[in-house]
Design an enzyme around this catalytic site. Structure first.
Site: not given
Length: 448
Positions: A21-22, A42, A139
């Protein structure tokens, strides 16, 4: 505007355990109904209001989906399908179940540079493919470098998480503050124009950690980390790099360069001798040093997972980036005001020039009018003189006419007097003639 399937994802996929999770996303394992194929779902939380900071904007989701739909490479995660409901956009992605590369390497008893470069070469191949399409990941970090299957004889690398990836358009300037502080390039920290070069810096940081188990710029605080990055404050500590080859250090040095234009490109990195040479003389290195390096990588991996909640640093950095976005918007507004001011100044100058030209034309016209006026005045003077002369001549003529009239009256009076005199004389003559006639007749009668 991208179109997503407006269907319930659970009508097509059976949802399983949570994989990660983010801040605004949850990844769950899922199985396609009918085929039994396993994927990763997602769930991205949508931003409900443009002014809200919660959730991901439509534009950002569409950008991520657009990039994932375009790319197909063995070392990059594959997008299978996209669903949308009222609250989320759901990406059905290739299931990458081998875990993070660093976790895998940390479990090994020893690690040679040759093994490291074999994995690094796969990372470079994936990034080379992205850069060939002018796509920057922005990223790249250990947790976004996964293994498809860690039990395979030659595990395959998969680059994941394209949430902040961007296409770098030629001729357009792109600035932003995003990413994970430990791995971002100086141009991101300093809010300068960004390009593909930012990924190369991240690869340099990843390589440094891969070979030493230490992070080159990590400070006690996020601010200290960002300051170290901006100053390119790092070194090759003998404690960590005593068994590292000079070629490997040179590879890192060419990537950790502050000026993006002087930084090694992805094509140049693939041609670097450290990557191209597959066989090395491992005999010169002490096995215990290699074991120590693997142990330090294990320590780094454990520390990165346990020191703070997942993505907390990213969340704080993102909040900071939001502030800088607002600052950037204000700067953009100021630039627009300055541009408007310049345009107004240019318009005022143009109007002033037009007014001066008009004034010059008016002056020229006034001079011409003055000449015409003087000419008219001269003509008017002449006309006045002629009129005066004519009036005098008319008065003289009138006076002459009056004299003539008086003379005529006198002549008429004299004529009347003469006429009366002549008439009297004529009557006298007539009377005389008549008398003479009578006398003649009487005389004749007497004779008889």
């Amino acid at each position: 505007m991208s179109t997503f399937r407006q269907e319930d994802v659970e009508d097509h996929y059976e949802m399983g355990e949570e994989l990660g999770s983010g801040q605004f996303a949850i990844v769950r394992k899922c199985q396609q109904k009918g085929t039994g194929m396993e994927y990763a779902a997602k769930f991205i939380k949508k931003r409900r209001l443009p002014s809200s900071r919660r959730g991901v904007s439509r534009e950002e989701i569409e950008r991520e989906v657009s990039i994932l739909r375009e790319i197909r490479h063995p070392n990059i995660i594959t997008l299978h399908d996209v669903f949308e409901n009222k609250t989320d956009v759901v990406l059905i992605l290739e299931l990458v179940s081998g875990g993070e590369l660093f976790d895998f390497l940390a479990e090994k008893e020893s690690l040679t540079e040759d093994e490291a470069t074999q994995f690094l070469k796969q990372i470079l191949d994936g990034v080379h493919y992205l850069h060939s399409k002018r796509i920057a990941h922005f990223d790249l970090k250990p947790e976004n470098i996964m293994l498809l299957d860690k039990h395979a004889a030659s595990p395959r690398i998969k680059l994941i998480d394209f949430g902040i990836a961007h296409r770098i358009e030629a001729g357009s300037e792109f600035k932003n503050i995003f990413g994970t502080p430990e791995f971002v390039a100086p141009e991101i920290v300093n809010y300068e124009p960004l390009g593909l070069e930012a990924d190369m810096w991240s690869i340099g940081v990843i390589t440094y950690i891969l070979l030493s188990g230490a992070s080159p710029f990590l400070g006690e605080t996020k601010q200290e980390t960002l300051t170290n990055i901006s100053a390119v404050n790092y070194d090759f500590d003998e404690e960590y790099f005593s068994s590292t080859s000079e070629l490997a250090k040179d590879f890192i040095r060419r990537l950790l360069v502050k000026d993006p234009k002087r930084r090694m490109t992805i094509a140049q990195s693939l041609e670097h001798s450290w990557i191209k040479v597959r066989r090395r003389e491992d005999g010169a290195r002490k096995p215990e040093r290699r074991r120590l390096r693997a142990a330090r990588l294990r320590e780094y991996s454990l520390k990165s997972h346990s020191s703070m909640p997942r993505n907390t640093s990213y969340a704080s950095f993102e909040r900071f980036s939001r502030v800088l976005e607002d600052v950037a918007a204000a700067e953009q507004g100021l630039r627009e005001l300055q541009r408007g001011r310049r345009q107004c100044r240019e318009r005022v100058c143009a109007l002033r020039a037009a007014a001066e030209q008009r004034e010059a034309r008016c002056r020229d016209g006034s001079a011409g009018l003055g000449r015409d006026l003087r000419r008219l005045r001269t003509e008017l003077g002449r006309t006045e003189a002629l009129r005066t002369r004519a009036q005098e001549e008319a008065r003289a003529a009138l006076l002459g006419a009056g004299g003539l009239k008086r003379r005529l009256c006198r002549l008429e009076n004299r004529y009347d007097a003469l006429a009366a005199q002549v008439a009297a004389e004529v009557q006298f003559v007539r009377d005389l003639v008549r008398a003479l006639e009578q006398e003649r007749l009487q005389a004749e009668c007497g004779v008889r």
